[in-house]
Design a protein around this motif. Structure first.
Motif, PDB file in Angstrom:
ATOM      1  N   SER A   2       0.826  -1.208   0.000  1.00  0.00           N
ATOM      2  CA  SER A   2       0.000   0.000   0.000  1.00  0.00           C
ATOM      3  C   SER A   2       0.860   1.258   0.000  1.00  0.00           C
ATOM      4  O   SER A   2       0.485   2.269  -0.595  1.00  0.00           O
ATOM      5  CB  SER A   2      -0.949  -0.003   1.189  1.00  0.00           C
ATOM      6  OG  SER A   2      -0.229  -0.017   2.405  1.00  0.00           O
ATOM      7  N   GLN A   3       2.022   1.186   0.645  1.00  0.00           N
ATOM      8  CA  GLN A   3       2.926   2.331   0.631  1.00  0.00           C
ATOM      9  C   GLN A   3       3.441   2.579  -0.785  1.00  0.00           C
ATOM     10  O   GLN A   3       3.512   3.720  -1.235  1.00  0.00           O
ATOM     11  CB  GLN A   3       4.080   2.097   1.585  1.00  0.00           C
ATOM     12  CG  GLN A   3       5.048   3.267   1.641  1.00  0.00           C
ATOM     13  CD  GLN A   3       6.232   3.002   2.551  1.00  0.00           C
ATOM     14  OE1 GLN A   3       6.454   1.873   2.979  1.00  0.00           O
ATOM     15  NE2 GLN A   3       6.987   4.029   2.840  1.00  0.00           N
ATOM     16  N   VAL A   5       1.980   1.746  -3.627  1.00  0.00           N
ATOM     17  CA  VAL A   5       0.885   2.263  -4.449  1.00  0.00           C
ATOM     18  C   VAL A   5       0.641   3.728  -4.121  1.00  0.00           C
ATOM     19  O   VAL A   5       0.432   4.550  -5.008  1.00  0.00           O
ATOM     20  CB  VAL A   5      -0.395   1.419  -4.238  1.00  0.00           C
ATOM     21  CG1 VAL A   5      -1.594   2.073  -4.895  1.00  0.00           C
ATOM     22  CG2 VAL A   5      -0.201   0.023  -4.776  1.00  0.00           C
ATOM     23  N   GLY A   6       0.684   4.062  -2.833  1.00  0.00           N
ATOM     24  CA  GLY A   6       0.502   5.452  -2.425  1.00  0.00           C
ATOM     25  C   GLY A   6       1.558   6.379  -3.000  1.00  0.00           C
ATOM     26  O   GLY A   6       1.266   7.487  -3.447  1.00  0.00           O
ATOM     27  N   ALA A  44     -10.501   6.856   1.921  1.00  0.00           N
ATOM     28  CA  ALA A  44      -9.930   5.514   2.063  1.00  0.00           C
ATOM     29  C   ALA A  44     -10.171   4.976   3.470  1.00  0.00           C
ATOM     30  O   ALA A  44     -10.475   3.787   3.640  1.00  0.00           O
ATOM     31  CB  ALA A  44      -8.438   5.548   1.756  1.00  0.00           C
TER      32      ALA A  44
END
Length: 70
Positions: A2-3, A5-6, A44
């Motif tokens: 997720s990091q 993608v962020g 989110a």
């Protein structure tokens, strides 16, 4: 993940929002980009809270006792 993608999506989106406000100046562009980023994070968080809601207490009561197999 997720990091990653962020970072992959967050930086270009914030850059695009900031540059779209370039006519107004640097500071308003940065404020708009941070505001959009905050709204995305809030959305989110709400999505995760709704998607990962734990079952209520009544679901545990209806299930009955757990019997161990011998």
């Amino acid at each position: 993940m997720s990091q990653q993608v962020g970072i992959a999506l967050g930086t270009p989106v914030m850059s695009a929002v900031s540059s779209s406000q370039a006519a107004r100046g640097l500071l308003p562009g940065i404020r708009a980009a941070v505001g959009v980023n905050g709204l995305v994070c809030l959305a989110a968080a709400v999505l995760v809270a709704v998607a990962l809601r734990l079952p209520g207490r009544s679901a545990h009561v209806e299930a009955g006792p757990v019997v161990a197999a011998a």
